[in-house]
Structures are given as structure tokens and as C-alpha cells.
Design a protein around this motif. Structure first.
Motif, mmCIF file in Angstrom:
data_model
loop_
_atom_site.group_PDB
_atom_site.id
_atom_site.type_symbol
_atom_site.label_atom_id
_atom_site.label_comp_id
_atom_site.label_asym_id
_atom_site.label_seq_id
_atom_site.Cartn_x
_atom_site.Cartn_y
_atom_site.Cartn_z
ATOM 1 N N VAL A 171 27.368 5.859 -11.459
ATOM 2 C CA VAL A 171 26.623 6.926 -10.780
ATOM 3 C C VAL A 171 25.130 6.814 -11.055
ATOM 4 C CG1 VAL A 171 26.272 9.431 -10.665
ATOM 5 C CG2 VAL A 171 28.589 8.486 -10.739
ATOM 6 N N SER A 172 24.757 6.341 -12.237
ATOM 7 C CA SER A 172 23.337 6.213 -12.581
ATOM 8 C C SER A 172 22.576 5.370 -11.574
ATOM 9 C CB SER A 172 23.186 5.604 -13.984
ATOM 10 O OG SER A 172 21.833 5.403 -14.299
ATOM 11 N N GLY A 173 23.256 4.434 -10.919
ATOM 12 C CA GLY A 173 22.598 3.562 -9.951
ATOM 13 C C GLY A 173 22.504 4.142 -8.556
ATOM 14 N N TRP A 174 23.107 5.316 -8.326
ATOM 15 C CA TRP A 174 23.039 5.944 -7.005
ATOM 16 C C TRP A 174 21.675 6.607 -6.818
ATOM 17 C CZ3 TRP A 174 28.397 8.889 -6.717
ATOM 18 C CH2 TRP A 174 29.425 7.953 -6.858
ATOM 19 N N PRO A 175 21.113 6.569 -5.608
ATOM 20 C CA PRO A 175 19.746 7.057 -5.391
ATOM 21 C C PRO A 175 19.512 8.510 -5.793
ATOM 22 C CG PRO A 175 20.482 5.778 -3.512
ATOM 23 C CD PRO A 175 21.683 5.946 -4.399
ATOM 24 N N VAL A 176 20.274 9.460 -5.267
ATOM 25 C CA VAL A 176 20.027 10.881 -5.546
ATOM 26 C C VAL A 176 20.845 11.358 -6.739
ATOM 27 C CG1 VAL A 176 20.156 13.229 -4.635
ATOM 28 C CG2 VAL A 176 19.437 11.342 -3.144
#
Length: 313
Positions: A171-176
Motif C-alpha cells: 500500500v505504501s507504493g500506492w499514490p493516494v
């Protein structure tokens, strides 16, 4: 509707303030303890200990995931510095080191650490890597074998494993969602959950007294540090799958040490297979020992490292 928006803005601002305070407190309680080197345009936080004129080969200690150089300094750095030159580096993007956009690559991290060693004049070092640091150490050996005198791998990640990784690293790599996770949740919740994670990593051993504080573990929960650590982990498996076929080409002296009770990095999947594939590898399996073996079995590991450093030729 307007009231709801105002409440949401207020809550968001409050959470952001709490997160900023948590990050600021982490840097105040665990400030830099070394110097900074410019390597390829990146600033690497480096601690250089011990006698620079030691007759033994210098030792470069590469820390694992989620921690910074304080962890391996606490376990091995200070002890080995009595008769070795010991160099510790915050891996690129971790602790107080910066990194380029491709800093999650094992090859990039190895290249920057090699650059620091060259700038410091550390010739033919023994490379020691723990856990994720073991994967970096293996990449270092694959790329610069002629420039090192030996390899010590402590519970290394070396081979492709079944399954995935913890959800928050993805999830850390997801934009928002990643931005919100790193800015609002991790700086506060992460620290609350960390001590339980430490106990799990050390099990069946107990962490050293005041480990959380002495290791500067709170640095992980700063947004940029967490992002770098998550990217390291999220991109590891693919790289390991690509490099594991190359281990058979290594011919340098290699000591592999792992805990028989390691529930984090499987000895069967990693260390035992690696010991068969590297021609000059020895395997030490420590009974009743977990993943943080560099803390729980410090004496034994320090002796193994000393046996690799010998005298400079």
C-alpha cells in the motif's frame, strides 16, 4: 455538508500535526552519529570505527530491513572495533542516507556502499550482511568479488520464497493511499505496534534492554524512511529470483550463519540452499536462535567474522 468538510479538515490537520511531531521526536532521540559522504551525488550516513591501520581486513556491516546502522552497531560494530576497522552505513534511503530513484535496487545499494568504501580507502573488506542486508551483500559479492576478501551472511535473504509481503509495504507504493498511510497512520500507529514486532523478530530470544530506543527504530516511521523501506521489500522478491542463479559463480570464502528457530527468514529456503551453491561456503546453524541472531549470539558471530578477516596480505 460544510460542517462535515470542516470536521474532516480539522481531523486531517490534527493527525498531520501528530505525525510531524512523532517524526521530529524520532530524529531528536536518534540523531546522526556519524559523518556524511557524497557518493555519486547521494549523501550516505557513515560510521567509521576502530583502528584504520589494523592488520586485519576492514569489515563493512550492512544492516537489515526496518532498522538502520544503529542496530548492527549495537550488536557487532562496537565489539569488532577493538581490533578491526569497522564501517557501518545507513543503506541508501534508510536512516540518514539519501538515495536515487532506483535506490530500491540491490545493485544500486551495493554500488553506493562500494563507493563509500572506496572513498574511505577500505581495501579488500569483509562484507557482513544481515537479513535484507544479506541480499545486498550477495549482490555486492556478485558485482565486486575481486575487491573483497570474504563474505559473512547472517540469516540472509537469498532465494525466492513462497507467498507475499505485508500489506502495508504494498500500500505504501500506492499514490493516494500510500501517502495517507505514511503521513497519518504509520508515524503514530507504527510505533505502537513496533515493540510487538521486535519481540517476534527476536523470538525465541529476548531483545536487549531498551532496544527500541538504542537502535533508533523510531526513525523507520518517518514518512520518507518508511516509503524507502517498503519499496525495498516490495521489490526484493523479483530481484532475488533473478540473482539466485548466479551464486554458483562465487568462489570467495563465505560464512553463512542462521538461527534454527528463525521464523522470519526460513533457514531451509535460504541459508541451507545457499551453502550448497557457493563453492567455499560454510554453514553454521545456531540452535534455539531466532532471526536477530547478531544480538543473541554476538560472541559466536564475532568469532566467525574474525576468522574471516585474518591478517592483510
Amino acid at each position: 455538508m460544510r460542517v462535515s468538510i470542516l470536521i474532516a479538515i480539522f481531523v486531517l490537520a490534527a493527525l498531520t500535526g501528530v505525525a510531524s511531531c512523532a517524526s521530529m521526536n524520532a530524529t531528536q532521540t536518534a540523531p546522526p552519529i556519524g559523518t556524511f559522504l557524497d557518493v555519486g551525488g547521494q549523501s550516505l550516513h557513515v560510521v567509521d570505527l576502530g583502528p584504520k591501520d589494523s592488520v586485519r581486513s576492514p569489515v563493512i556491516l550492512i544492516h537489515g530491513a526496518s532498522v538502520n546502522l544503529r542496530d548492527i552497531k549495537l550488536a557487532l560494530g562496537d565489539r569488532l572495533a577493538s581490533d578491526h576497522r569497522v564501517i557501518l552505513i545507513d543503506r541508501p534511503g534508510r536512516g540518514y542516507s539519501t538515495r536515487p530513484d532506483d535506490g530500491w535496487k540491490l545493485a544500486t545499494q551495493a554500488e553506493l556502499i562500494k563507493g563509500a568504501a572506496d572513498l574511505l580507502g577500505a581495501e579488500k573488506p569483509v562484507i557482513v550482511g544481515q537479513s535484507f542486508g544479506g541480499a545486498v551483500a550477495l549482490r555486492y559479492a556478485l558485482d565486486y568479488e575481486a575487491d573483497i576478501s570474504g563474505l559473512v551472511l547472517l540469516a540472509p535473504v537469498s532465494h525466492e520464497w513462497p507467498g507475499g509481503i505485508a500489506w502495508y509495504n504494498n500500500v505504501s507504493g500506492w499514490p493516494v493511499a500510500g501517502f495517507l498511510l505514511r503521513r497519518l497512520i504509520i508515524p503514530t500507529y507504527g510505533q505502537l505496534a513496533a515493540k510487538g514486532s521486535v519481540k517476534k523478530s527476536f523470538a525465541p530470544d529476548a531483545p536487549p534492554p531498551n532496544y527500541f530506543e538504542k537502535s533508533g527504530l523510531a526513525l523507520l516511521f518517518r514518512p520518507h524512511d518508511f516509503k524507502a523501506n517498503a519499496a525495498d521489500i516490495a521489490n526484493l522478491k523479483t530481484q532475488i529470483a533473478a540473482q539466485q542463479e548466479l551464486y554458483v559463480t562465487l568462489t570467495l570464502p563465505t560464512a553463512i550463519v542462521t538461527g534454527a528457530s528463525d521464523a522470519t527468514v526460513s533457514p531451509d529456503i535460504h541459508s541451507k540452499r545457499l551453502a550448497v551453491e557457493i563453492e567455499q561456503a560454510s554453514l553454521t546453524l545456531l540452535p534455539n536462535t531466532g532471526h536477530a541472531l547478531h544480538h543473541s549470539q554476538t560472541d559466536a558471530i564475532a568469532e566467525i567474522i574474525r576468522s574471516m578477516t585474518g591478517s592483510k596480505t
